[in-house]
Design a protein around this motif. Structure first.
Motif, mmCIF file in Angstrom:
data_model
loop_
_atom_site.group_PDB
_atom_site.id
_atom_site.type_symbol
_atom_site.label_atom_id
_atom_site.label_comp_id
_atom_site.label_asym_id
_atom_site.label_seq_id
_atom_site.Cartn_x
_atom_site.Cartn_y
_atom_site.Cartn_z
ATOM 1 N N LEU A 303 33.380 32.536 64.051
ATOM 2 C CA LEU A 303 34.194 32.521 62.950
ATOM 3 C C LEU A 303 34.653 34.464 62.771
ATOM 4 O O LEU A 303 33.450 34.651 63.506
ATOM 5 C CB LEU A 303 33.085 32.217 61.766
ATOM 6 N N TYR A 304 35.465 34.597 62.005
ATOM 7 C CA TYR A 304 35.541 36.254 62.531
ATOM 8 C C TYR A 304 35.875 36.644 61.369
ATOM 9 O O TYR A 304 36.409 35.604 60.297
ATOM 10 C CB TYR A 304 37.014 36.180 63.567
ATOM 11 N N ASP A 305 35.375 37.790 60.296
ATOM 12 C CA ASP A 305 35.634 37.890 59.111
ATOM 13 C C ASP A 305 36.811 38.401 58.657
ATOM 14 O O ASP A 305 37.611 39.510 59.624
ATOM 15 C CB ASP A 305 34.028 39.585 58.849
ATOM 16 N N LEU A 306 37.499 38.370 57.791
ATOM 17 C CA LEU A 306 38.445 39.258 57.309
ATOM 18 C C LEU A 306 38.369 39.641 56.074
ATOM 19 O O LEU A 306 37.564 38.661 55.180
ATOM 20 C CB LEU A 306 39.810 37.844 57.233
ATOM 21 N N SER A 307 38.935 40.708 55.455
ATOM 22 C CA SER A 307 38.774 41.461 54.881
ATOM 23 C C SER A 307 40.009 41.861 54.373
ATOM 24 O O SER A 307 40.743 42.355 55.164
ATOM 25 C CB SER A 307 38.067 43.111 54.678
ATOM 26 N N VAL A 308 40.031 41.917 53.143
ATOM 27 C CA VAL A 308 41.498 42.012 52.208
ATOM 28 C C VAL A 308 41.044 42.715 50.726
ATOM 29 O O VAL A 308 40.731 42.402 50.555
ATOM 30 C CB VAL A 308 42.177 41.027 52.032
ATOM 31 N N THR A 309 41.734 43.616 51.316
ATOM 32 C CA THR A 309 41.681 45.141 49.893
ATOM 33 C C THR A 309 42.921 44.945 49.040
ATOM 34 O O THR A 309 44.155 44.663 49.767
ATOM 35 C CB THR A 309 41.817 46.276 50.165
ATOM 36 N N PHE A 310 43.381 45.378 47.824
ATOM 37 C CA PHE A 310 44.680 46.069 46.941
ATOM 38 C C PHE A 310 44.173 47.053 46.638
ATOM 39 O O PHE A 310 42.660 47.081 45.979
ATOM 40 C CB PHE A 310 45.382 45.073 45.930
ATOM 41 N N THR A 311 44.334 48.003 46.830
ATOM 42 C CA THR A 311 43.891 49.628 46.134
ATOM 43 C C THR A 311 44.915 50.249 45.241
ATOM 44 O O THR A 311 46.625 49.834 45.899
ATOM 45 C CB THR A 311 43.860 50.635 47.090
ATOM 46 N N SER A 312 45.325 49.901 44.013
ATOM 47 C CA SER A 312 46.313 50.694 42.716
ATOM 48 C C SER A 312 46.707 52.093 43.193
ATOM 49 O O SER A 312 46.007 52.612 43.696
ATOM 50 C CB SER A 312 45.516 50.564 41.197
ATOM 51 N N ASN A 313 47.867 52.129 42.838
ATOM 52 C CA ASN A 313 48.228 53.824 43.735
ATOM 53 C C ASN A 313 48.009 54.677 42.425
ATOM 54 O O ASN A 313 47.622 55.646 43.108
ATOM 55 C CB ASN A 313 50.095 54.207 43.850
ATOM 56 N N SER A 314 48.271 53.734 41.404
ATOM 57 C CA SER A 314 48.061 54.821 40.099
ATOM 58 C C SER A 314 46.836 55.264 39.777
ATOM 59 O O SER A 314 45.848 56.486 39.624
ATOM 60 C CB SER A 314 47.869 53.891 39.221
ATOM 61 N N SER A 315 46.021 53.813 39.780
ATOM 62 C CA SER A 315 44.362 53.828 39.684
ATOM 63 C C SER A 315 43.271 54.425 40.288
ATOM 64 O O SER A 315 42.026 54.682 40.473
ATOM 65 C CB SER A 315 43.248 52.690 38.401
ATOM 66 N N GLN A 316 43.411 53.681 42.008
ATOM 67 C CA GLN A 316 43.405 53.938 43.616
ATOM 68 C C GLN A 316 42.000 53.235 43.296
ATOM 69 O O GLN A 316 41.141 53.111 43.647
ATOM 70 C CB GLN A 316 42.519 55.532 42.938
ATOM 71 N N GLU A 317 42.095 52.452 42.207
ATOM 72 C CA GLU A 317 41.319 51.433 42.680
ATOM 73 C C GLU A 317 41.216 50.029 43.363
ATOM 74 O O GLU A 317 41.845 50.091 43.518
ATOM 75 C CB GLU A 317 40.471 50.821 40.413
ATOM 76 N N THR A 318 40.096 49.946 43.974
ATOM 77 C CA THR A 318 39.900 48.661 44.848
ATOM 78 C C THR A 318 39.546 47.343 44.238
ATOM 79 O O THR A 318 38.141 47.371 43.934
ATOM 80 C CB THR A 318 39.841 49.551 46.378
ATOM 81 N N SER A 319 40.322 46.575 44.790
ATOM 82 C CA SER A 319 39.073 44.665 44.670
ATOM 83 C C SER A 319 39.235 44.362 46.167
ATOM 84 O O SER A 319 40.607 44.702 46.772
ATOM 85 C CB SER A 319 40.771 43.851 43.430
ATOM 86 N N ALA A 320 38.475 43.777 46.254
ATOM 87 C CA ALA A 320 38.072 43.118 47.569
ATOM 88 C C ALA A 320 37.775 41.974 48.107
ATOM 89 O O ALA A 320 37.026 41.040 47.175
ATOM 90 C CB ALA A 320 37.253 44.538 48.716
ATOM 91 N N ARG A 321 38.150 41.153 49.077
ATOM 92 C CA ARG A 321 37.546 39.924 49.520
ATOM 93 C C ARG A 321 37.252 39.803 50.631
ATOM 94 O O ARG A 321 38.153 40.291 51.682
ATOM 95 C CB ARG A 321 38.492 39.473 48.593
ATOM 96 N N SER A 322 36.115 39.359 51.706
ATOM 97 C CA SER A 322 35.333 38.794 52.208
ATOM 98 C C SER A 322 35.869 37.851 52.100
ATOM 99 O O SER A 322 34.786 36.861 51.938
ATOM 100 C CB SER A 322 34.510 39.711 53.508
ATOM 101 N N ILE A 323 36.237 36.899 53.735
ATOM 102 C CA ILE A 323 36.154 35.140 54.327
ATOM 103 C C ILE A 323 36.007 35.315 55.805
ATOM 104 O O ILE A 323 36.320 36.394 55.831
ATOM 105 C CB ILE A 323 37.061 35.163 53.645
#
Length: 885
Positions: A303-323
């Motif tokens: 099994l291989y770790d896949l990390s996905v992120t979205f980082t907002s250009n305006s707030s620099q806030e990051t949401s992440a999910r790993s599966i």
């Protein structure tokens, strides 16, 4: 001070400036109170949890599974309970653009208030609810209340408006009515293997999230093989704080020593009307840097770790999910059977099999029901791990998550990924017609969408099933009058075809969605989704139960392309029954307690009739009840062994490609079809499964004519060549064979091959002899012995009481942390179904032995602390012997 601790806990899950305030009870930071409608009950509650568990913990309720408490405590299901808590917030929490209350599991009908103001309602325990609570939050102390309505009464109210058959479960279930009206675990209203306990509560985690841009809810992965590389299409599903957001979407696939594949791109997210958005990103992975994921028995499960992120250009806030992802291909193949079997008389219909990584694999396994009748307890990690590990030890490569339970928690599927257990995933509809009013269909759409998105990425997930037994129920008028067929057929199609099927296909186009089980698969679809004969042996999958014929006979079982359910009942052990009662008078087959525990109509009479065909048990026996338990497990194990080997043999002539018996586990201490008792004790069936699911097995078939066919079953990816099959004839009076013959045998990879062998070994009275089959072959470390008993065991001549010596020599500490004690067994005569017991927590490596040699070695595995001498003194045993009345 409490406020300070709570805020620290709230900051434990932070991505950029995103905060999650956990509302769970772990750690004691959030204190919930449970009250009933009239205020006569007020006790501490837990989240995740449920009202039955909370009232039990507070001493209001006795043990639900003790004696007849499932009925005695039923009043709980008719009351309405409220869960409430208070929490502190700081000003910075309120400064974010979005603040959502997220309830991952609400069981089931509930009304949610925050600071005395309504924020939303719930009606589906399989749905994640997200409520916008920003307008209702305040700095300082906040109060959250979740008010539940009785599921039993809510179901009755809905039934009065939108009736769907049947009204109630059979009376012998001692359950509640109208389960099909609510999107709630159907088995919580009672089943033929379990009690009713329709509870209330927040059965999964709850939290409040604060963010300014977007939060990732789900990630799906669509993996396809293209020449010498894999294309990994990652789709990300988000909830937005505003109408539009730009930012960087990134994905990183960790490859261990091979490094990582990293991709990123700028995306613009535009929220739909419900505030959600999605985006895609592609990755190309060389086949040289990843290894294939295989089902149990065929290879490893990398099994291989896949990390996905979205980082907002305006707030620099990051949401992440790993599966975790696995690289493999799985498809359900339904092709003209003549392409497999050639132009023969069997060449009518379609195949139904799973092709994994290009190979047609025979599915070996069982059906999974919830691990506990209370959903809040069904996710216990130790229990789930133990059951799934037991499946692997029995050479299973598939489990079917049955449609009357729940979509299991993430850990269940993660463990299936790690263990190589493919999952046949039913959607949660079973043994009923269902309403199709707008309110019901609307909540079903959300349920199916969320659960497909949640589970889709798991490499263990093999196929979706729309429902359990509803096609055959409608065709066979199980719950309806034949005159209502057209009405219910239209509703069936409206639910499973028009509503559910497009959602599954759009979100997970790479997996097969089979509308029902059993079903004729594509042929059912061609016949308008309700086949004229959904049990056709020429198509799809079948469920088969027959308690009136001889389950030990190969000649009673019908052919099928895939056996997805079959089984026989047995009683749980005396040890397990004693965890439900301390009254000696309850431990009798005709006691009220045992009648209460048997939910299958005529269940005990069917068990008895099956036993009496082959085993001898007199009702005046002083140990009648104990022997009835033991013999019921013998009869169950032998019947399912026979049926399973019939299906494995039928790969050769009918291309049968699956055997999933009913059922793996139990929810209480009662007669059932399970191979593992409530509490984890293995029945004889599960020990037998280690043999009848063995990768290489000599499987003889005794016909009613006395003819014996011999099949060599080879589930490996390599051929078996030049194997030496030894067939021995034994007289019951001796451990020395009276005759023997050796044959050279072979089998292609992934095959069942009938051997060109004519057995002419019946030189003695059939009542006096039996046959033993054993195999030695290069590359085969172990192949279980197999046996043919030419007459029912109750009729054999010469089976006598043995002298048995059991010693324990030494113990070994295993890497798992368990201790393994080596057990030696010596006998002077043949012993049938030798069953070992030890009071220490643990189990024997094998059990239910056919002793046809003077010496046998096994082991006892335990996490407890017991010396070899203590274990030797503690071991008891029993076996089958014809008695004189």
């Amino acid at each position: 001070m409490l406020w300070f601790v709570l805020v620290l806990a709230a900051c434990s899950a932070v991505h950029g400036s995103m905060h999650e305030l956990s509302m769970d009870s772990d750690g004691g930071n959030v204190q919930w109170v449970v009250e009933n409608q009239n205020g006569s009950i007020s006790v501490p509650g837990r989240v995740p949890g449920g009202v039955y568990s909370d009232l039990r913990r507070a001493g209001v309720l006795p043990d639900l599974l003790w004696q007849d408490n499932d009925v005695a405590t039923r009043w709980v299901s008719y009351d309405n309970f409220t869960y409430s808590t208070s929490f502190q917030l700081r000003a910075e929490h309120l400064a974010t653009r979005a603040a959502n209350l997220v309830l991952l599991g609400v069981d089931t009908v509930a009304f949610v208030e925050l600071n005395g103001r309504p924020v939303g309602a719930a009606d589906n325990m399989f749905v994640r609810y997200v409520f916008d609570v920003k307008p209702y939050l305040k700095e300082g102390l906040n109060t959250l209340r979740v008010s539940f309505a009785s599921a039993v009464l809510a179901a009755a109210r809905r039934s009065a408006r939108h009736y769907a058959a049947p009204a109630c479960v059979p009376a012998v279930y001692r359950g509640e009515c109208h389960a099909n009206q609510l999107r709630k675990m159907q088995a919580s209203f009672a089943w033929d293997w379990g009690p009713a306990a329709p509870g209330q509560g927040l059965w999964k985690s709850a939290f409040i999230e604060f963010y300014n841009s977007a939060v990732i809810r789900s990630v799906t992965t669509h993996i396809t093989k293209e020449d010498k590389q894999w294309r990994l299409r990652v789709k990300v599903y988000l909830e937005m704080a505003g109408r539009e957001e730009t930012g960087e979407l990134g994905a990183r696939l960790a490859l261990g020593a091979q490094g990582a594949v990293t991709v990123a791109k700028q995306v613009t997210l535009v929220a739909r009307g419900d505030g959600t958005a999605d985006a895609e990103i592609d990755m190309i992975v060389s086949e040289n840097v990843v290894s294939l994921w295989w089902p149990n028995g065929y290879g490893a499960q990398p099994l291989y770790d896949l990390s996905v992120t979205f980082t907002s250009n305006s707030s620099q806030e990051t949401s992440a999910r790993s599966i975790h992802v696995g690289f493999r291909t799985v498809e359900v193949v339904e092709q003209d059977i003549a392409e497999v079997l050639g132009n023969t008389t069997q060449s009518t219909g379609l195949t139904f099999y799973l092709k994994v990584n290009g190979y047609p694999l025979f599915m070996k396994g069982s059906n999974w029901i919830p691990a506990h009748i209370l959903p809040e307890l069904g996710g216990d990690e130790d229990t789930v791990d133990s059951l799934l590990q037991a499946a692997v030890e029995a050479h299973m490569n598939m489990v079917r998550v049955w449609g009357g339970g729940v979509y299991e928690r993430e850990r269940f599927y993660r463990r299936c990924d790690q263990l190589g257990l493919l999952v046949w995933q039913d959607l949660m509809f079973a043994c009923s017609m269902y309403p199709t009013d707008k309110e019901f269909l609307d909540t079903v759409r959300v349920e199916v969408e969320q659960n497909v998105l949640s589970l889709q990425h798991h490499p263990s997930l093999a196929l979706w099933g729309g429902n359990n037994e509803n096609e055959v129920a409608l065709r066979g008028s199980w719950y309806t009058h034949p005159s209502e067929f057209d009405k219910y057929k239209a509703e069936y199609i409206k639910l499973y075809v028009d509503t559910i099927k497009p959602i599954v296909h759009s979100l997970d186009p790479g997996r097969r969605y089979v509308v029902s089980s059993p079903s004729n698969g594509l042929e059912s679809e061609r016949e308008g989704y309700i086949a004229a004969n959904p049990y056709s042996p020429n198509y799809g999958d079948t469920h088969y139960y027959n308690y009136l014929a001889d389950g030990w006979s190969f000649d009673i079982y019908p052919l099928t392309r895939f056996a997805s359910e079959y089984g026989f009942q047995s009683l749980p052990s005396l040890t397990t029954l004693k965890t439900a009662t301390n009254k000696s008078e309850d431990l009798s087959l005709d006691s009220e307690f045992m009648a209460h525990r048997q939910h299958s109509p005529n269940g005990y009479s069917f068990i008895e009739s099956e036993m009496n065909r082959h085993l001898q048990l007199f009702k005046n026996d002083s140990k009648y009840f104990e022997k009835f338990i033991f013999y019921s497990q013998i009869s169950q194990a032998m019947s399912i062994k026979t049926e399973t080997e019939f299906y494995r043999q039928s790969q050769a002539t009918w291309y049968t490609m699956g055997a999933l018996y009913w059922q793996l586990n139990d929810v209480w201490q009662a007669p059932s079809w399970s191979g593992i008792e409530y509490g984890g004790k293995w029945k004889m069936l599960h020990y037998f499964a280690k043999s009848f699911f063995a990768p290489v097995l000599v499987s003889p078939r005794l016909h009613l004519t006395g003819k014996v066919d011999v099949y060599l079953l080879n589930d490996r990816l390599v051929p078996l060549l030049g194997g030496q099959l030894l067939v021995e004839v034994f007289n019951w009076t001796s451990l020395t064979p009276v005759d023997s013959k050796t044959y050279t045998v072979s089998a292609k990879p992934l095959s069942a091959q009938k051997q060109d062998i004519t057995l002419d070994l019946w030189k003695q009275n059939k009542k006096e002899v039996f046959l033993r089959f054993s195999l030695k072959a290069e590359g085969v470390a172990e192949s279980p012995m197999n046996y043919v008993f030419p007459v029912p065991l109750k009729d054999v001549v010469g089976l006598q009481k043995p002298t048995i010596q059991i010693t324990v020599s030494h113990r070994i500490r295993l890497h798992s942390g368990e201790t393994q004690h080596i057990v030696h067994i010596v006998t002077d005569r043949a012993v049938l179904f030798l069953w070992l017991e030890a009071p220490a927590p643990g189990r024997f490596r094998d059990n239910g032995f056919m002793l046809t040699q003077p010496y046998l070695r096994t082991a006892f595995l335990t996490a407890g602390n017991i010396t070899t001498s203590e274990l030797q003194k503690a071991i008891t045993y029993q076996y089958y012997l014809n008695e004189i009345s």
